[in-house]
Design an enzyme around this catalytic site. Structure first.
Site, PDB file in Angstrom:
ATOM      1  N   LYS A   1       0.739  -1.243  -0.035  1.00  0.00           N
ATOM      2  CA  LYS A   1       0.088  -0.133   0.037  1.00  0.00           C
ATOM      3  C   LYS A   1       0.904   1.340   0.022  1.00  0.00           C
ATOM      4  O   LYS A   1       2.026   1.265   0.297  1.00  0.00           O
ATOM      5  CB  LYS A   1      -0.712  -0.054   1.185  1.00  0.00           C
ATOM      6  CG  LYS A   1      -0.282  -0.136   2.664  1.00  0.00           C
ATOM      7  CD  LYS A   1      -0.983  -0.328   3.596  1.00  0.00           C
ATOM      8  CE  LYS A   1      -0.197  -0.333   5.091  1.00  0.00           C
ATOM      9  NZ  LYS A   1      -1.214  -0.787   6.206  1.00  0.00           N
TER      10      LYS A   1
ATOM     11  N   TYR B   1      14.731  30.965   8.763  1.00  0.00           N
ATOM     12  CA  TYR B   1      13.577  31.545   9.270  1.00  0.00           C
ATOM     13  C   TYR B   1      13.332  31.400  10.734  1.00  0.00           C
ATOM     14  O   TYR B   1      13.608  30.443  11.363  1.00  0.00           O
ATOM     15  CB  TYR B   1      12.450  30.989   8.599  1.00  0.00           C
ATOM     16  CG  TYR B   1      11.974  30.994   7.238  1.00  0.00           C
ATOM     17  CD1 TYR B   1      11.836  32.205   6.732  1.00  0.00           C
ATOM     18  CD2 TYR B   1      11.835  29.943   6.578  1.00  0.00           C
ATOM     19  CE1 TYR B   1      11.620  32.493   5.336  1.00  0.00           C
ATOM     20  CE2 TYR B   1      11.804  30.139   4.947  1.00  0.00           C
ATOM     21  CZ  TYR B   1      11.476  31.325   4.430  1.00  0.00           C
ATOM     22  OH  TYR B   1      11.172  31.525   2.998  1.00  0.00           O
TER      23      TYR B   1
HETATM   24  C1  LIG Z   1      -0.382  -1.716   6.802  1.00  0.00           C
HETATM   25  C2  LIG Z   1      -0.763  -2.942   7.161  1.00  0.00           C
HETATM   26  C3  LIG Z   1       0.040  -4.237   7.376  1.00  0.00           C
HETATM   27  C4  LIG Z   1       1.521  -4.005   7.266  1.00  0.00           C
HETATM   28  O1  LIG Z   1       1.977  -3.585   8.424  1.00  0.00           O
HETATM   29  P1  LIG Z   1       3.516  -3.259   8.815  1.00  0.00           P
HETATM   30  O2  LIG Z   1       3.477  -2.722  10.121  1.00  0.00           O
HETATM   31  O3  LIG Z   1       3.923  -2.038   7.777  1.00  0.00           O
HETATM   32  O4  LIG Z   1       4.043  -4.468   8.677  1.00  0.00           O
HETATM   33  C5  LIG Z   1      -0.751  -5.153   7.771  1.00  0.00           C
HETATM   34  N1  LIG Z   1      -1.877  -5.461   8.052  1.00  0.00           N
HETATM   35  C6  LIG Z   1      -2.558  -4.477   7.863  1.00  0.00           C
HETATM   36  C7  LIG Z   1      -4.181  -4.369   8.169  1.00  0.00           C
HETATM   37  C8  LIG Z   1      -2.522  -3.267   7.555  1.00  0.00           C
HETATM   38  O5  LIG Z   1      -3.106  -2.144   7.559  1.00  0.00           O
END
Ligand SMILES: *Cc1c(COP(=O)(O)O)cnc(C)c1O
Length: 376
Positions: free
Chosen positions: A39, A258
């Site tokens: 993702k 800044y």
């Molecule tokens: C993002 C996500 C993962 C992966 O998590 P990590 O901590 O990046 O390994 C797994 N399961 C779900 C439901 C997620 O939203």
């Protein structure tokens, strides 16, 4: 993605390291299938190239958040099994069916819409069911489990998988992990024979009790730290070098940046780098005299950011380099072997996930290697 001029920052993504990380995690979870969470543009690394490399390494199951990410993986890896964590977007069932995307169903409304599509086409389209065991995020509530079971039993439908998500996996000793594990066990008894999945990267590292039939690592694939307070065993995947634009001398008592919130306590040498918050270098990496900020490695030496990070520019104190002065055009390491995403995250008061997923725009993206590993 390349800039038209080719000039500017260079983001390098080591697909060999990504593949080796997947394989290392697959060994740890030997009894389970090891999926890959891709993702958010594969945590900033580029979903198309990452998915291809992970598939070449052996991954067959992919998790995305949104339908569009699902389409990107489908295009990159036609054979992939793709779960959409956001679930079924209302009205999107035809798209999911056409593209063979599996929704992670988290409510009765979603379930009914998916079942209606199955009935309409007389086809048991695959899906996963997500039960909320303690996050109050997406998922059926536990007391819906028997109603869900009865509903699908009446139709002779079964999901590909039941899953849940851990709230505190990054803290392996947190008691909530055991609580969620036990609650997940109670859900599983409602769906006998259906494969189960609970673990993200940290859950995978916590122990075999958490593996079930499939594990879902994300951050660890990309070299990030999954478990707090432990040495990170994963290989770094992302390196970002940005150009040094100017090197200059400044005097004791002068202020920097800044807000004039940083004043020099010694005669100093500064490097101005072409990288700022618009590039994903968070403004919270700024340093005042009272509070240190981010770090940048120049000529192999880790140097402190001083003053406020601005939109396109950041000021780095390179006095420690002595006479070994960098020249304009030379690269400064913002992410890599000397300064990790987790180092920047610690300085910014965030997590490596946010540093990686903020990578964007104004640099060239180069891929090194591919996912093909020698067999072992
Ligand atoms: C993002 C996500 C993962 C992966 O998590 P990590 O901590 O990046 O390994 C797994 N399961 C779900 C439901 C997620 O939203």
């Amino acid at each position: 993605m390349a800039l038209q001029s080719g000039l500017g920052g260079q983001l390098s993504i080591d697909l060999g390291a990504l593949a080796r990380n997947w394989r290392a995690l697959d060994k740890v979870s030997a009894g389970a299938l090891t999926a890959a969470v891709v993702k958010a543009d594969a945590y900033g690394t580029g979903i198309t190239m990452a998915a291809k490399a992970l598939f070449a390494a052996g991954a067959r199951f992919f998790f995305v958040a949104t339908p569009d990410e699902g389409l990107a993986v489908r295009a990159a890896v036609p054979e992939a099994h793709i779960f959409v964590l956001d679930g079924l977007y209302p009205g999107a069932a035809n798209l999911y069916v056409r593209q063979n995307l599996m929704p992670v169903i988290s409510s009765m409304a979603m379930l009914e819409e998916w079942l209606a599509k199955c009935l309409e086409r007389n086809e048991a389209y695959p899906s996963a069911f997500h039960f909320d065991t303690g996050m109050n995020r997406l998922g059926f509530r536990l007391n819906e489990a028997s109603a869900v079971r009865q509903r699908i039993e009446a139709l002779g439908y079964a999901p590909q998988m039941v899953m849940s998500h851990l709230a505190c996996a990054d803290m392996p000793n947190h008691e909530k992990n055991r609580t969620q594990l036990a609650l997940f066990g109670s859900v599983m008894t409602q769906f006998p024979g259906v494969p189960a999945s609970l673990a993200n990267s940290a859950g995978l590292m916590t122990g075999r009790d958490y593996h079930f039939q499939m594990v879902r690592p994300g951050i660890a694939l990309y070299g990030g730290r999954a478990v707090t307070g432990r040495k990170n065993p994963m290989a770094p995947v992302v390196t970002l070098h940005v150009p040094i634009l100017q090197v200059k001398e400044a005097r004791t008592g002068e202020t920097v940046g800044y807000g004039a919130g940083y004043s020099l306590s010694r005669d100093s040498r500064l490097a101005i780098i072409g990288h700022g918050y618009a590039d994903g270098f968070f403004r919270s990496l700024s340093a005042s005299n009272a509070r240190p900020g981010g770090k940048v490695a120049i000529r192999g030496v880790v140097c402190p950011v001083i003053g406020r990070v601005s939109m396109d520019l950041t000021i780095v104190d390179i006095t420690e380099l002595g006479s070994d002065l960098p020249t304009p055009g030379e690269g400064a390491e913002v992410l890599g072997n000397l300064v990790s995403a987790d180092d920047q995250a610690d300085a910014a008061g965030t997590i490596g996930y946010e540093i990686l997923t903020a990578l964007k725009g104004r640099y060239n993206r180069n891929y090194v290697g591919d996912g093909h590993l020698p067999p072992d």
